[in-house]
Design a protein around this motif. Sequence first.
Motif, PDB file in Angstrom:
ATOM      1  N   SER A 269       0.838  -1.206   0.000  1.00  0.00           N
ATOM      2  CA  SER A 269       0.000   0.000   0.000  1.00  0.00           C
ATOM      3  C   SER A 269       0.863   1.241   0.000  1.00  0.00           C
ATOM      4  O   SER A 269       0.506   2.265  -0.593  1.00  0.00           O
ATOM      5  CB  SER A 269      -0.945  -0.002   1.204  1.00  0.00           C
ATOM      6  N   VAL A 308      -9.458   6.414  -1.770  1.00  0.00           N
ATOM      7  CA  VAL A 308     -10.091   5.284  -2.451  1.00  0.00           C
ATOM      8  C   VAL A 308      -9.064   4.198  -2.773  1.00  0.00           C
ATOM      9  O   VAL A 308      -9.272   3.007  -2.481  1.00  0.00           O
ATOM     10  CB  VAL A 308     -10.805   5.756  -3.737  1.00  0.00           C
ATOM     11  N   SER A 311      -7.647   2.422   0.441  1.00  0.00           N
ATOM     12  CA  SER A 311      -8.643   1.587   1.118  1.00  0.00           C
ATOM     13  C   SER A 311      -8.825   0.259   0.398  1.00  0.00           C
ATOM     14  O   SER A 311      -8.879  -0.812   1.023  1.00  0.00           O
ATOM     15  CB  SER A 311      -9.981   2.336   1.209  1.00  0.00           C
ATOM     16  N   VAL A 312      -8.934   0.309  -0.916  1.00  0.00           N
ATOM     17  CA  VAL A 312      -9.104  -0.918  -1.705  1.00  0.00           C
ATOM     18  C   VAL A 312      -7.885  -1.823  -1.546  1.00  0.00           C
ATOM     19  O   VAL A 312      -8.003  -3.037  -1.328  1.00  0.00           O
ATOM     20  CB  VAL A 312      -9.344  -0.574  -3.184  1.00  0.00           C
ATOM     21  N   VAL A 315      -7.746  -3.604   1.955  1.00  0.00           N
ATOM     22  CA  VAL A 315      -8.686  -4.719   2.085  1.00  0.00           C
ATOM     23  C   VAL A 315      -8.186  -5.953   1.324  1.00  0.00           C
ATOM     24  O   VAL A 315      -8.222  -7.086   1.834  1.00  0.00           O
ATOM     25  CB  VAL A 315     -10.087  -4.312   1.579  1.00  0.00           C
ATOM     26  N   ILE A 316      -7.674  -5.747   0.118  1.00  0.00           N
ATOM     27  CA  ILE A 316      -7.217  -6.878  -0.702  1.00  0.00           C
ATOM     28  C   ILE A 316      -6.028  -7.578  -0.054  1.00  0.00           C
ATOM     29  O   ILE A 316      -5.992  -8.816   0.058  1.00  0.00           O
ATOM     30  CB  ILE A 316      -6.865  -6.394  -2.120  1.00  0.00           C
TER      31      ILE A 316
END
Length: 424
Positions: A269, A308, A311-312, A315-316
């Motif tokens: 990330s 955005v 965050s995606v 989670v992944i």
Amino acid sequence: MKLNNPSLLWQTAFSIIARFAGVGLNFAVAIIITRTLPMNEAGMLFMLMTLVTGISLFSRVGVEQWLVREVAGLPEQGLAEAQLRHLYSAFRLLLITSFIFMLIWLAISPVVKRNLFDGDIHLGLLWVAALGIFFFNLVMTNSAFMKAAHHISESLLIQNALPAVCMMLVILLLWPFFPVYQNYLWIYTLSVVLAGLVSFYWLRAWLPSLKSRGAPITRQSVFQSSLPLAPVSYFAFMMLWADTLMTGWLLNNEDVALFTVAARLSFVSGFFLGALDATIYPRLLRMHKQNPEKLRKFFWQATLLVAVVLSVVTVIIAAVGKPVLAVFNEGYVQAATTLVILLLGQLVRGLGITFSFMFIIREQVRYLNGLLFVALLANLLANWLLIPQYGIEGAAMATLAANLLLTGGVIVFFFKNRLLSGYA
């Protein structure tokens, strides 16, 4: 609010692709290390890589931040000559500061050997690694220059992919020597030297004009301008890596290996964040100086994009954490909880990145430095309290707590100081 800036989206997409080329290669290197070396020896190599990266950063005294800020806002007239003048001036200062920090490295090596490597590392190999400081600085400075010159993909490839490619190449060439007698330590140093030299390949279009660069900026002037920007880099680095250093100090080499692998996965990330940083920051600088009426709208578009995307990604990665950890080695699956906590810490930190940019652009870095310093102290204290009780999960919790404090403070002072006032 719609993300209706196709240039921002496309440039960010290309930056992320370039960033992920580096991510994949760095993970390939880490997998080779964890599958070839025992866990304690992998921990030693990861710690050495952390130290070279950190000491190099301190030796740059904010020069790469200065280079990006100055070069990104240069007018079009006489651009190439002005760019080279700033790059050459940066190198003149870094030659001195790198040498000073290399001497410091040599002086403190016995203490570092005892406290961060459990006394297991060969002192001579630790001394040889001092060369990595200067050559890693070449990589990072050339990357910063390409970023400032709006060659974003090349900048990311230099910073992330090039060191990994060089290490894989050197490991391949010297494979029979790699896993024995701590040869992996000098092989890593050799790969950093190679990366520093190869990084000039991307500057080849500028180098023939080096003689026409004009008079360099004095070292004193560069130092005085770069030093106020240095704490931003210092504290940001320490917020990311203090946990690794504290883990090495309070635990053992095996725990360093476990924590480092979890941290590297969480940095996926961070790689997205780095791609967004490389795309957004130079554009904000240029708008501030040349098109201030567009800055407010672009700022909020960029802030939404960061939220955005991160965050995606969070989670992944959290969902596939255990299987991915098993790729390194089955023993590393025990770091799964640590990974989830670190991912949350990365997300919290990333949400404040665009707000932090505005402190630099509006020349209110003292507020940002103060917040970073408080967050760093909180991180170190939390590590000291939590690691003995919770191990590597305590180190991850310390990161999360410090990032909550930092991002919250940045946003509060952003609105309190009205950093978007004056923009349409």
